[in-house]
Design a protein around this motif. Structure first.
Motif, PDB file in Angstrom:
ATOM      1  N   UNK A   1       0.821  -1.199   0.000  1.00  0.00           N
ATOM      2  CA  UNK A   1       0.000   0.000   0.000  1.00  0.00           C
ATOM      3  C   UNK A   1       0.870   1.270   0.000  1.00  0.00           C
ATOM      4  N   UNK A   2       2.161   1.085  -0.270  1.00  0.00           N
ATOM      5  CA  UNK A   2       3.032   2.249  -0.442  1.00  0.00           C
ATOM      6  C   UNK A   2       3.373   2.989   0.835  1.00  0.00           C
ATOM      7  N   UNK A   3       3.355   2.277   1.989  1.00  0.00           N
ATOM      8  CA  UNK A   3       3.620   2.958   3.245  1.00  0.00           C
ATOM      9  C   UNK A   3       5.041   2.739   3.749  1.00  0.00           C
TER      10      UNK A   3
ATOM     11  N   UNK B   1      11.412   3.128   1.962  1.00  0.00           N
ATOM     12  CA  UNK B   1      12.561   2.722   1.156  1.00  0.00           C
ATOM     13  C   UNK B   1      12.166   1.807  -0.002  1.00  0.00           C
ATOM     14  N   UNK B   2      11.056   1.077   0.161  1.00  0.00           N
ATOM     15  CA  UNK B   2      10.610   0.237  -0.951  1.00  0.00           C
ATOM     16  C   UNK B   2      10.135   1.120  -2.097  1.00  0.00           C
ATOM     17  N   UNK B   3       9.411   2.189  -1.750  1.00  0.00           N
ATOM     18  CA  UNK B   3       8.955   3.125  -2.773  1.00  0.00           C
ATOM     19  C   UNK B   3      10.137   3.764  -3.489  1.00  0.00           C
TER      20      UNK B   3
ATOM     21  N   UNK C   1       4.906   1.584  -5.194  1.00  0.00           N
ATOM     22  CA  UNK C   1       4.634   0.581  -4.145  1.00  0.00           C
ATOM     23  C   UNK C   1       4.839  -0.828  -4.694  1.00  0.00           C
ATOM     24  N   UNK C   2       5.022  -1.762  -3.759  1.00  0.00           N
ATOM     25  CA  UNK C   2       5.212  -3.154  -4.153  1.00  0.00           C
ATOM     26  C   UNK C   2       3.982  -3.650  -4.906  1.00  0.00           C
ATOM     27  N   UNK C   3       4.191  -4.521  -5.852  1.00  0.00           N
ATOM     28  CA  UNK C   3       3.133  -5.046  -6.705  1.00  0.00           C
ATOM     29  C   UNK C   3       2.062  -5.753  -5.877  1.00  0.00           C
ATOM     30  N   UNK C   4       0.799  -5.448  -6.152  1.00  0.00           N
ATOM     31  CA  UNK C   4      -0.311  -6.017  -5.391  1.00  0.00           C
ATOM     32  C   UNK C   4      -0.303  -7.532  -5.466  1.00  0.00           C
ATOM     33  N   UNK C   5      -0.529  -8.197  -4.340  1.00  0.00           N
ATOM     34  CA  UNK C   5      -0.501  -9.655  -4.320  1.00  0.00           C
ATOM     35  C   UNK C   5       0.839 -10.194  -3.864  1.00  0.00           C
ATOM     36  N   UNK C   6       1.841  -9.300  -3.728  1.00  0.00           N
ATOM     37  CA  UNK C   6       3.152  -9.816  -3.327  1.00  0.00           C
ATOM     38  C   UNK C   6       3.140 -10.291  -1.881  1.00  0.00           C
ATOM     39  N   UNK C   7       2.162  -9.798  -1.080  1.00  0.00           N
ATOM     40  CA  UNK C   7       2.100 -10.265   0.307  1.00  0.00           C
ATOM     41  C   UNK C   7       1.745 -11.753   0.342  1.00  0.00           C
ATOM     42  N   UNK C   8       0.650 -12.101  -0.334  1.00  0.00           N
ATOM     43  CA  UNK C   8       0.215 -13.503  -0.348  1.00  0.00           C
ATOM     44  C   UNK C   8       1.323 -14.411  -0.849  1.00  0.00           C
TER      45      UNK C   8
END
Lengths: 305, 350
Positions: free
Chosen positions: B289-291, B294-296, B302-309
């Motif tokens: 979610x772009x929070x 340093x990843x941003x 923000x990290x690609x959606x679904x990368x958490x799962x």
């Protein structure tokens, strides 16, 4: 009477599908001592291959399904099962959980949570009437395919060298190796045969089980769980007892869902409690025959030190 | 495990949990993160409860979430305000519908019911071992889920239970997790725990030494069930809503994987596994979610959606495949340089 026959035929067809999955899981367990929980996700991958090629010719679509499932089987063997060879059975099982979860997550992210419809051969879903009993073509096909697969497997295991090696490795891996059986070749062969069976199930399942018409990330998960339970209940140490275990679970689920009334307020009194009834039976059977329902003799009860 | 070093082993887990509680509550981090910390602490409680049986006995249980579920439903149903019960759960048995209890009483109830359920189930089931035990405990989970998901006289049935007071604050989550860890530690160092661990290493020798394996396993199973029930109570008061699905397959896989990732043979492993997987989960969620700054900066987005799962599942799969003994290799926490490094504890393959 005709209702009874219909329920019985449907139950036998479901049992045939479960028996196919049981043999696929049992083959790999025989040579690797690994309970592959990710087996359902192989079937899921095959079903996605079918769903994404609905508009292509049927044979091409099925060929693609086989290619995807076999490639994934080989990838799992090389990337996961091979490093796990010496791990404890528990770790191996939990690792295949994680792999199954990983494949489900990938499917969820790539294809979304909403199921995709799988169309293979619509004609097979039409019923045929034999002596007043309505049976769908796919039900008959399922039973025939299962019988053919078991016949082919019997030939493979008893008449070919690789089959002989597979049986030897599953009875006593150490001695088999000393006698010149190449472990990796045997394991790869077993994984591939198990993959072929997964692909066959992927083609049959969407047509045979109405609730599986749509393929989603958890496709075949429920079936895998029931089959795994059945394999252990039947006796996982032998291919035959494992297969019979899967078959019995399918028939039991089919019969119970046919005969439990559709409503009832208390547990175990209606078809919403089908799973409870099945799992209670499982617990009772395990307590009476922990070594397996279809295992002859009681030698398995001895501790292996 | 010598006695001099023994009690030091508790320091690691307790400090880690206390740290999680303190960091989560103060200005070190974004207040929005507090829920993630609470979630991690409740995960620790569930995984340690699971460890009490699985780690000490060497028998895998795939059914532990049944006790979490019983605790969660008991604590949830009994804390919904009485006035709201006729609308939310109209089908309840009269005595359930007409009474509610406070927070602590509901947690105690969850622990007692979880323990009793485990004891009753364990009496026949603890005779089994190996895969048969694993499948039988899984069957218990199947029955529990199926009944909780359908029987409207004891809960919401297929619906969602709502308006459960969200009383699991950071302090309660921290104290709860530490309490579970302390009980687990006391058990594994008691004579009962040691007897059970002996039977894990060599059942034949343990039996020859006069250990009643069935009884020792049953005690551990019941204790583990009580702790699971308590953890379930904490879980439901954290979420505020409850469906039978929340305490079924996903939670079973996740908690088992956390335990094995950390190292099934030690209490420290259970704590490390639960914290590591929870931390990765929260990190990836926020990066998506772009929070996470340093990843941003690194990716430019923000990290690609679904990368958490996928990321969490991949982490668990990779650790399990390449470090089958887990992150801690089944060893307890020890302070560096206080003693010689011991040889890696031999894990039994039973």
């Amino acid at each position: 009477m005709t209702d009874d026959v219909q329920t019985l035929v449907d139950a036998v067809a479901l049992g045939s599908i479960y028996a196919l999955m049981a043999v696929g899981i049992g083959l790999v367990f025989g040579v690797l001592r690994l309970v592959n929980f990710a087996y359902g996700q192989l079937i899921m991958a095959g079903a996605y291959a079918l769903a994404l090629t609905n508009d292509q010719p049927v044979l091409l679509s099925i060929a693609l399904c086989f290619a995807v499932v076999l490639a994934l089987s080989l990838a799992l063997e090389l990337a996961a099962f091979r490093p796990l060879r010496r791990a404890s059975p528990t770790t191996m099982l939990v690792a295949t959980f994680a792999i199954s979860y990983l494949l489900q997550s990938i499917a969820l992210v790539k294809f979304g949570a909403i199921g995709k419809i799988v169309v293979v051969v619509p004609k097979l879903s039409e019923p045929v009437t034999i002596g007043g009993v309505h049976i769908r073509w796919i039900t008959i096909m399922t039973i025939i395919v299962a019988v053919l697969v078991f016949a082919a497997l019997m030939v493979l295991l008893t008449k070919t060298t690789i089959g002989l090696h597979m049986r030897a490795a599953s009875i006593d891996p150490a001695t088999a190796r000393l006698l010149g059986v190449r472990a990796n070749a045997v394991i790869t062969a077993a994984v591939l045969v198990s993959g072929v069976i997964a692909a066959i199930v992927a083609v049959i399942l969407p047509m045979a089980v109405p609730e599986r018409l749509l393929v989603g990330p958890d496709f075949a998960l429920r079936e895998t769980i029931i089959v795994l339970v059945g394999v252990v209940v039947g006796g996982i140490d032998r291919l035959l007892s494992a297969t019979l275990g899967g078959f019995t679970m399918g028939v039991a689920v089919g019969l119970l869902s046919g005969y439990l009334p559709s409503s009832g307020a208390w547990p175990f009194t209606s078809s919403v409690y089908l799973d409870s009834a099945v799992f209670m039976l499982v617990i009772i059977v395990l307590l009476i025959r922990p070594e397996g329902l279809f295992v002859r003799g009681r030698h398995a009860a001895l501790e292996r030190v | 495990m010598t006695d001099r070093r023994g009690s030091l082993e508790l320091i690691g887990p307790v400090l880690a949990l206390a740290l999680a509680g303190i960091v989560g509550s103060t200005g070190f981090v974004d207040p929005a993160l507090e829920n993630e910390f609470k979630g991690a602490l409740v995960s620790v409680a569930i995984v340690v409860a699971l460890y009490v049986f699985v780690g000490n006995s060497g028998v895998v249980s795939f059914g532990h979430v049944s006790f979490v579920a019983v605790g969660a439903f008991a604590a949830g149903v009994m804390t919904v305000p009485v006035a709201l019960k006729p609308t939310i759960t109209p089908g309840l048995f009269a005595f359930l519908g007409e009474h509610s209890v406070g927070n602590l009483a509901s947690l105690a109830l969850a622990a007692v019911l979880g323990g009793l359920f485990a004891l009753v189930v364990g009496i026949p089931l603890m005779r089994l071992s190996g895969l048969a035990a694993g499948i039988a405990t899984f069957a218990v989970l199947g029955v529990t889920y199926n009944i909780l998901n359908n029987w409207e006289k004891i809960g919401p049935g297929p619906l969602t239970l709502t308006t459960i007071p969200e009383t699991t604050g950071l302090l309660q989550a921290t104290i709860g997790a530490i309490a579970v860890v302390a009980v687990a530690f006391a058990y594994q160092r008691s004579r009962y725990g040691r007897k059970l661990r002996a039977s894990r290493e060599d059942p034949a020798a343990a039996r020859a030494a006069g250990i009643d394996i069935h009884r020792e396993r049953l005690w551990a199973f019941a204790l583990s069930g009580a702790l699971s029930g308590l953890a379930g109570g904490l879980l439901v008061h954290l979420a505020g809503t409850l469906q039978a699905r929340d305490v079924y397959l996903d939670l079973t896989f996740l908690t088992l994987a956390m335990l094995v990732v950390g190292g099934v043979g030690s209490l420290w492993g259970a704590v490390v596994g639960a914290l590591a997987v929870s931390a990765l989960d929260s990190f990836l969620l926020r990066a998506e979610s772009g929070e996470v700054g340093f990843v941003d900066d690194l990716l430019g987005k923000p990290l690609w959606g679904g990368s958490r799962l996928v990321g969490v599942a991949l982490f668990m799969a990779v650790v399990l495949v390449f470090l089958p003994q887990g992150l801690t290799r089944g060893r307890e926490f020890h302070l560096p340089r206080l003693g010689r490094r011991r040889a890696v504890a031999q894990e039994s393959s039973a």
